[in-house]
Write a protein that holds these residues in place. Structure first.
Motif, PDB file in Angstrom:
ATOM      1  N   CYS A 161       6.971  57.695  69.320  1.00 35.06           N
ATOM      2  CA  CYS A 161       6.915  56.470  70.120  1.00 35.06           C
ATOM      3  C   CYS A 161       8.001  56.459  71.185  1.00 35.06           C
ATOM      4  CB  CYS A 161       7.065  55.239  69.223  1.00 35.06           C
ATOM      5  SG  CYS A 161       5.675  54.995  68.098  1.00 35.06           S
ATOM      6  N   ASP A 162       7.592  56.167  72.412  1.00 32.74           N
ATOM      7  CA  ASP A 162       8.571  55.961  73.480  1.00 32.74           C
ATOM      8  C   ASP A 162       9.331  54.661  73.251  1.00 32.74           C
ATOM      9  OD1 ASP A 162       7.779  58.285  75.048  1.00 32.74           O
ATOM     10  OD2 ASP A 162       5.931  57.177  75.467  1.00 32.74           O
ATOM     11  N   TYR A 163       8.642  53.690  72.673  1.00 35.61           N
ATOM     12  CA  TYR A 163       9.234  52.391  72.343  1.00 35.61           C
ATOM     13  C   TYR A 163       8.734  52.019  70.944  1.00 35.61           C
ATOM     14  CZ  TYR A 163       9.831  52.194  77.395  1.00 35.61           C
ATOM     15  OH  TYR A 163      10.168  52.480  78.694  1.00 35.61           O
ATOM     16  N   ALA A 164       9.601  51.448  70.135  1.00 39.28           N
ATOM     17  CA  ALA A 164       9.196  51.058  68.786  1.00 39.28           C
ATOM     18  C   ALA A 164       9.801  49.707  68.422  1.00 39.28           C
ATOM     19  CB  ALA A 164       9.624  52.104  67.765  1.00 39.28           C
ATOM     20  N   LEU A 165       8.964  48.854  67.870  1.00 42.49           N
ATOM     21  CA  LEU A 165       9.396  47.580  67.310  1.00 42.49           C
ATOM     22  C   LEU A 165       9.133  47.667  65.818  1.00 42.49           C
ATOM     23  CD1 LEU A 165       7.863  45.190  70.005  1.00 42.49           C
ATOM     24  CD2 LEU A 165      10.211  46.070  69.878  1.00 42.49           C
ATOM     25  N   ILE A 166      10.201  47.672  65.042  1.00 41.15           N
ATOM     26  CA  ILE A 166      10.101  47.940  63.610  1.00 41.15           C
ATOM     27  C   ILE A 166      10.442  46.686  62.815  1.00 41.15           C
ATOM     28  CG2 ILE A 166      10.945  49.361  61.707  1.00 41.15           C
ATOM     29  CD1 ILE A 166      11.750  51.461  63.799  1.00 41.15           C
ATOM     30  N   VAL A 167       9.537  46.292  61.939  1.00 37.30           N
ATOM     31  CA  VAL A 167       9.791  45.176  61.032  1.00 37.30           C
ATOM     32  C   VAL A 167      10.484  45.754  59.799  1.00 37.30           C
ATOM     33  CG1 VAL A 167       8.771  43.315  59.678  1.00 37.30           C
ATOM     34  CG2 VAL A 167       7.735  43.981  61.869  1.00 37.30           C
ATOM     35  N   PRO A 168      11.733  45.357  59.541  1.00 43.00           N
ATOM     36  CA  PRO A 168      12.520  45.993  58.471  1.00 43.00           C
ATOM     37  C   PRO A 168      12.147  45.483  57.080  1.00 43.00           C
ATOM     38  CG  PRO A 168      13.824  44.295  59.523  1.00 43.00           C
ATOM     39  CD  PRO A 168      12.513  44.348  60.268  1.00 43.00           C
ATOM     40  N   ASP A 169      10.933  45.817  56.645  1.00 44.97           N
ATOM     41  CA  ASP A 169      10.463  45.392  55.345  1.00 44.97           C
ATOM     42  C   ASP A 169       9.427  46.403  54.873  1.00 44.97           C
ATOM     43  OD1 ASP A 169      10.871  42.728  53.697  1.00 44.97           O
ATOM     44  OD2 ASP A 169       8.770  43.290  53.419  1.00 44.97           O
ATOM     45  N   THR A 170       9.097  46.383  53.592  1.00 43.07           N
ATOM     46  CA  THR A 170       8.106  47.320  53.060  1.00 43.07           C
ATOM     47  C   THR A 170       6.859  46.615  52.538  1.00 43.07           C
ATOM     48  OG1 THR A 170       9.211  47.262  50.904  1.00 43.07           O
ATOM     49  CG2 THR A 170       9.842  49.033  52.419  1.00 43.07           C
ATOM     50  N   GLU A 171       6.821  45.309  52.603  1.00 43.93           N
ATOM     51  CA  GLU A 171       5.668  44.563  52.113  1.00 43.93           C
ATOM     52  C   GLU A 171       4.658  44.389  53.250  1.00 43.93           C
ATOM     53  OE1 GLU A 171       4.652  40.457  49.673  1.00 43.93           O
ATOM     54  OE2 GLU A 171       6.735  41.040  50.050  1.00 43.93           O
ATOM     55  N   THR A 172       3.472  44.935  53.047  1.00 38.47           N
ATOM     56  CA  THR A 172       2.474  44.995  54.115  1.00 38.47           C
ATOM     57  C   THR A 172       2.195  43.634  54.736  1.00 38.47           C
ATOM     58  OG1 THR A 172       1.431  46.939  53.144  1.00 38.47           O
ATOM     59  CG2 THR A 172       0.088  45.635  54.646  1.00 38.47           C
ATOM     60  N   ALA A 173       1.980  42.621  53.931  1.00 38.80           N
ATOM     61  CA  ALA A 173       1.627  41.305  54.462  1.00 38.80           C
ATOM     62  C   ALA A 173       2.727  40.743  55.359  1.00 38.80           C
ATOM     63  CB  ALA A 173       1.331  40.332  53.323  1.00 38.80           C
ATOM     64  N   ARG A 174       3.973  40.885  54.940  1.00 40.98           N
ATOM     65  CA  ARG A 174       5.077  40.358  55.755  1.00 40.98           C
ATOM     66  C   ARG A 174       5.181  41.127  57.081  1.00 40.98           C
ATOM     67  NH1 ARG A 174       4.504  38.118  51.585  1.00 40.98           N
ATOM     68  NH2 ARG A 174       3.002  37.177  53.009  1.00 40.98           N
ATOM     69  N   ILE A 175       4.983  42.436  57.031  1.00 37.67           N
ATOM     70  CA  ILE A 175       5.041  43.246  58.252  1.00 37.67           C
ATOM     71  C   ILE A 175       3.933  42.833  59.207  1.00 37.67           C
ATOM     72  CG2 ILE A 175       4.877  45.587  59.190  1.00 37.67           C
ATOM     73  CD1 ILE A 175       5.987  46.555  56.445  1.00 37.67           C
ATOM     74  N   GLN A 176       2.725  42.666  58.685  1.00 34.19           N
ATOM     75  CA  GLN A 176       1.599  42.294  59.537  1.00 34.19           C
ATOM     76  C   GLN A 176       1.809  40.929  60.173  1.00 34.19           C
ATOM     77  OE1 GLN A 176      -1.573  42.827  56.698  1.00 34.19           O
ATOM     78  NE2 GLN A 176      -2.084  44.859  57.501  1.00 34.19           N
ATOM     79  N   GLU A 177       2.400  40.005  59.432  1.00 30.94           N
ATOM     80  CA  GLU A 177       2.695  38.684  60.003  1.00 30.94           C
ATOM     81  C   GLU A 177       3.628  38.806  61.202  1.00 30.94           C
ATOM     82  OE1 GLU A 177       2.333  36.602  55.601  1.00 30.94           O
ATOM     83  OE2 GLU A 177       4.306  36.798  56.556  1.00 30.94           O
ATOM     84  N   CYS A 178       4.595  39.698  61.099  1.00 28.35           N
ATOM     85  CA  CYS A 178       5.524  39.903  62.209  1.00 28.35           C
ATOM     86  C   CYS A 178       4.869  40.673  63.352  1.00 28.35           C
ATOM     87  CB  CYS A 178       6.772  40.626  61.726  1.00 28.35           C
ATOM     88  SG  CYS A 178       7.824  39.622  60.652  1.00 28.35           S
TER      89      CYS A 178
END
Length: 199
Positions: A161-178
């Motif tokens: 990725c040239d640019y990445a926005l990373i949600v610092p969590d491992t729980e799929t639902a919480r990541i998708q919400e972000c």
């Protein structure tokens, strides 16, 4: 009557966790602005935004592409802007999966639809989805800017990725919400810039 006290506590916990993750993302607005910059440059130069992901991330891909093609906010009159969800066409997806293998379901159509100067969003909660990784690899070879909406530590996708926005969590639902929140923010700022709308 059912005792809902435990469920009520769980609801509060989940909402607070989601809010805490979004607050963490708010600590780095410059990374989001950088993504808006490259999206604006692509649209202004005649390029397009492409999106791919599996499962819930496929739904997010379609959601975000639709808001560019149709509209994001009903209060703003504007033209349709070019966007493609590579997850959208079941005939194409199943043909690519059957003829080339599932890892190629996004890469194969991307190779025909993508152009230098476009932007590809690879959406993966783990950063390890092979079909998304392949699409990011192909995009890089085509001079298409790559953006990752990722989770955890970014996984193998981070290096592609040239640019990445990373949600610092491992729980799929919480990541998708972000992820969908980040997508909405990017598109809202993009819409403001391209239309001259002022908040």
């Amino acid at each position: 009557m059912r005792n809902n006290r435990g469920e009520a506590s769980r609801i509060v916990l989940l909402l607070n966790r989601a809010a805490a993750l979004k607050r963490e993302l708010a600590d780095d607005p410059d990374s989001i602005i950088a993504v808006v910059d490259i999206c604006e440059a692509a649209i202004r130069s005649g390029g397009k935004l492409l999106f791919c992901g599996n499962g819930g991330s496929a739904a997010d891909s379609q959601h975000l592409a639709t808001e560019l093609l149709i509209r994001l906010r009903g209060s703003i009159a504007r033209n349709s802007w070019p966007a493609i969800a590579l997850t959208l066409d079941p005939a194409t997806l199943t043909a690519a999966g059957n003829d080339f293998g599932f890892d190629e379901v996004f890469a194969r159509p991307l190779s025909g639809l993508g152009r230098p100067g476009d932007v590809l969003f690879g959406i993966s909660t783990s950063g390890r989805s092979k079909s998304v990784l392949r699409a990011l690899e192909v995009a890089r070879g085509m001079a298409i800017t790559t953006v990752g909406l990722l989770g955890g530590d970014g996984g193998a996708a981070l290096a592609l990725c040239d640019y990445a926005l990373i949600v610092p969590d491992t729980e799929t639902a919480r990541i998708q919400e972000c992820h969908i929140t980040l997508g909405h923010i990017i598109l809202e700022l993009l819409e403001d810039r391209l239309t001259g709308h002022r908040q």
